[in-house]
Design a protein around this motif. Structure first.
Motif, PDB file in Angstrom:
ATOM      1  N   LYS A 109      29.220  17.732  52.525  1.00 41.79           N
ATOM      2  CA  LYS A 109      28.467  16.530  52.099  1.00 41.79           C
ATOM      3  C   LYS A 109      29.215  15.844  50.947  1.00 41.79           C
ATOM      4  O   LYS A 109      29.372  14.622  50.924  1.00 41.79           O
TER       5      LYS A 109
ATOM      6  N   LEU B 183      22.940  16.381  56.325  1.00 39.51           N
ATOM      7  CA  LEU B 183      22.562  15.257  57.167  1.00 39.51           C
ATOM      8  C   LEU B 183      21.275  14.640  56.647  1.00 39.51           C
ATOM      9  O   LEU B 183      20.356  15.359  56.274  1.00 39.51           O
TER      10      LEU B 183
ATOM     11  N   TYR C  50      21.376  21.406  59.004  1.00 39.80           N
ATOM     12  CA  TYR C  50      21.645  19.994  58.826  1.00 39.80           C
ATOM     13  C   TYR C  50      21.474  19.608  57.374  1.00 39.80           C
ATOM     14  O   TYR C  50      21.051  18.513  57.054  1.00 39.80           O
TER      15      TYR C  50
ATOM     16  N   HIS D 140      25.567   9.373  57.452  1.00 41.75           N
ATOM     17  CA  HIS D 140      25.602  10.565  58.306  1.00 41.75           C
ATOM     18  C   HIS D 140      24.141  10.889  58.565  1.00 41.75           C
ATOM     19  O   HIS D 140      23.547  11.720  57.895  1.00 41.75           O
ATOM     20  N   ARG D 141      23.543  10.171  59.519  1.00 38.10           N
ATOM     21  CA  ARG D 141      22.085  10.239  59.676  1.00 38.10           C
ATOM     22  C   ARG D 141      21.712  10.683  61.085  1.00 38.10           C
ATOM     23  O   ARG D 141      22.336  10.284  62.063  1.00 38.10           O
TER      24      ARG D 141
END
Length: 687
Positions: free
Chosen positions: A226, A434, A431, A278-279
């Motif tokens: 991230k 995310l 995730y 980044h979804r």
């Protein structure tokens, strides 16, 4: 065979198991344990016990009735036992010669004729008894337990198992006070007084240490990716008054739901930043994700950029393409822009034409299958990549899409879509890097689907129901689990079902669709169904995602007990798309016992209980574990081997909180910890 060549056998088998480094061997934990620490006397044994005895061979002969076998009688001084070997070598016969004292281990069967063991393990009765339980490891052909035990032991001895936890953190979690080396040594060779239950349910402190280590590695890797992504740059894409985004909103033949508007705003604010989006956009079947993707594409196109939309199957990609062309092409044409179509099955001429449009930038939006990411596809100015049903794409494919940006150090904004909602624990864990947007309401006008469970023996009633639906001008799906008969699973195949339904419904067009058909044929069948000329479509699961036929009001799923829960839910979502009352019939076949297996029963019950995709996803995680949710993430990111997201939430919370602190305050420990657990695989976690 030369000795050197022979030596490669077990080495190759170790490589096959992924045991390349000392730490890999150290982390290859036993499946179960055998207790060889004590010897049982035959007079104290109980029927069905797996026991270890020491006894002298008193007779050894090959007999031929009822079949060829080696029969050996042994006496331990308290009783005798007959050993039976149905396959044996001369060397074994020699080792079992009369007068030899052996240590034997096997299951004791009793009867009027005294004790018996079939194919026990045996070795000469020499040396002290072991002081720890004997591990039994997962293995592959060509890798005997004895070899694996030695390899693992030397791996544990050589591996760097020094502590990588920051100082002072184990106090927060009492079970973690076991150092890693001690925990591993114990799990490979537990003492006989340990409670086997704590090893089996992994609640033993040694297991807790391992789970904490694993979850921390996974969270560190997610946090790191991230941060790396946040350091990258993407073009900032902003909406403008009177621009394409506004034009599209005005041109849509329906109103957006509140949820669609909310997630649209979340995506728009991401796109306006220079940090790559980044979804994950998740929403139940039929919640209207495609229009949200179209609005995101409009923002990118308005900024003078290109957008790519990739779907896992040609049928699904074509669904998107048809909708997007309808919405966007009228608005793009005046600007001299197009929506392009790219798939593997295209004719060379059409493909060349499309590639030229993409390279020149005239194709503002490119829709297709994984053909979109092949090397010779050159984008002029890609800025947004949309991946539908993202869990069905390999990690390498997602990485390839990200490498389509030309500008150095830049990457496209990524929007991933999934109709399989991800349970919270999974989102927190896999995730963590995310952002998640959720469409949690269905568009108005959707009719709830009634779900019915019917035994296969009532097939005639189901056919009658189909006849009635078709007579009212409705359309019907019939889904079969396999294409061809397999001897093991005597399933009615799709072809046979198609023939039977064609015969039972004269005058009705019954189509057949399965994955082995040529693409052109599949398209022709789908067009007839979408156009309403075909009344019944018999299909394997190729229609699972994205097919949108509002006139279809009945879904029959044959052998429903063989499908996964989210797959059943996806299939059910193909009906109830129009105003007509819709139903989904789950047809099941009880096995020979007259019952459906426990897991299948849990799935069918969940389908009857709820139509809420999130509740379905939660139950699916309970039934199946995380593996299938993450789909192709498996091809790179190791799924959790030791921790369990259902039971280890406290450890997961602890790891989530510690990971960012550790990266800031103890970067070297964090690096060593991730390298130990993930080796070179952390690249994949970033996809």
């Amino acid at each position: 065979m030369p000795a050197a060549a022979a030596a490669t056998g077990p080495q190759k088998a170790l490589a096959k198991l992924g045991l390349a480094r000392d730490i890999d061997l150290a982390l290859h934990l036993p499946l179960r344990y055998e207790d060889e620490t004590r010897v049982t006397q035959l007079r104290d044994a109980r029927e069905g016990d797996t026991a270890q005895i020491e006894a002298v061979v008193t007779a050894c002969e090959v007999v031929y009735r009822p079949r060829r076998q080696l029969m050996v009688t042994v006496d331990d001084g308290t009783d005798t036992c007959v050993l039976r070997f149905f396959s044996f070598y001369p060397s074994q016969q020699k080792a079992l010669a009369v007068g030899t004292k052996l240590r034997l281990r096997g299951e004791l069967k009793g009867g009027f004729l005294g004790w018996q063991m079939v194919h026990p393990s045996f070795k000469p009765a020499a040396g002290d008894l072991p002081t720890a339980l004997t591990p039994v490891y997962p293995t592959v052909a060509g890798l005997p337990q004895a070899y694996l035990r030695k390899a693992v032991q030397s791996g544990v001895a050589r591996a760097d198992l020094s502590d990588t936890f920051p100082p002072g953190i184990t106090e927060a979690l009492k079970p973690l006070v076991w150092p890693l080396r001690e925990a591993l040594q114990f799990l490979h060779h537990p003492t006989p007084d340990v409670s086997l239950a704590t090893l089996e349910d992994r609640s033993h402190p040694a297991w807790q240490r391992l789970k904490a280590e694993e979850l921390l590695a996974q969270q560190l890797s997610q946090q790191e990716s991230k941060r790396e992504r946040d350091a990258l740059r993407s073009p900032a894409l902003t909406t403008r008054a009177g621009g394409l985004h506004e034009q599209l909103l005005a041109a849509l033949p329906f109103q957006l739901t509140r949820a669609q508007r909310r997630v649209g705003e979340e995506i728009a604010s991401d796109l306006a930043r220079e940090v790559p989006m980044h979804r994950l956009l998740q929403g139940d079947v039929g919640s209207g994700k495609t229009v949200v993707a179209a609005l995101a594409a409009a923002i990118a196109i308005d900024a003078g950029r290109q957008c790519a939309l990739m779907a896992p199957t040609e049928i699904l990609a074509e669904q998107h393409f048809r909708k997007l062309i309808g919405w966007l092409e009228p608005l793009l044409a005046p600007q001299g822009l197009r929506v392009a179509w790219l798939t593997g099955s295209q004719r060379k001429k059409e493909r060349t034409e499309m590639l030229a449009l993409v390279a020149s930038g005239e194709a503002a939006l490119v829709v297709g299958t994984h053909a979109v990411i092949q090397e010779h596809v050159q984008f002029q100015k890609l800025a947004l990549a949309v991946i539908d049903e993202q869990h069905r794409f390999g990690v390498a494919q997602r990485l390839a899409l990200r490498q389509k940006m030309h500008e150095e150090g830049q990457e496209p904004h990524m929007l991933m879509m999934s109709a399989t909602p991800i349970p919270r624990t999974l989102a927190m864990s896999y995730y963590a890097d995310l952002d998640v947007s959720t469409i949690d309401e269905l568009p108005p006008g959707r009719t709830p689907v009634v779900t019915k469970l019917i035994a296969d023996s009532r097939r005639d009633e189901v056919v009658e129901r189909i006849r009635a639906q078709v007579a009212q001008g409705r359309q019907v799906y019939w889904v079969c689990p396999l294409i061809e008969e397999s001897e093991a699973l005597d399933l009615t195949n799709a072809t046979a079902t198609h023939a039977a339904l064609s015969e039972a419904l004269p005058g009705v067009m019954v189509g057949l669709l399965h994955s082995r058909m040529p693409v052109a044929e599949k398209k022709a069948v789908m067009q007839l169904f979408v156009g309403g000329q075909m009344g019944v479509l018999v299909s394997t699961t190729v229609i699972e995602v994205g097919v949108d036929v509002p006139n279809a009001s009945l879904m029959v799923i044959e052998h429903a007990e063989r499908f996964g829960l989210s797959q059943l839910h996806q299939l059910r979502g193909r009906v109830g798309r129009g105003a007509a009352a819709s139903a989904c019939i789950l047809m099941y076949s009880p096995g020979e016992s007259g019952k459906v297996g426990e897991t299948a029963r849990a799935r069918l019950k969940a389908m009857m209980d709820t139509a809420d995709g999130f509740e379905i996803a939660r139950r699916d995680l309970e039934i199946r574990g995380p593996g299938e949710f993450l789909g192709s993430r498996q091809s790179g990111a190791p799924l959790l081997r030791f921790a369990d997201l259902q039971t280890d939430t406290a450890l997961l919370d602890w790891a989530r909180e510690l990971a960012p602190r550790m990266l800031d305050e103890h970067p070297e420990l964090a690096r060593r910890h991730t390298a130990r657990w993930l080796g070179g695989k952390s690249e994949f976690l970033k996809a």
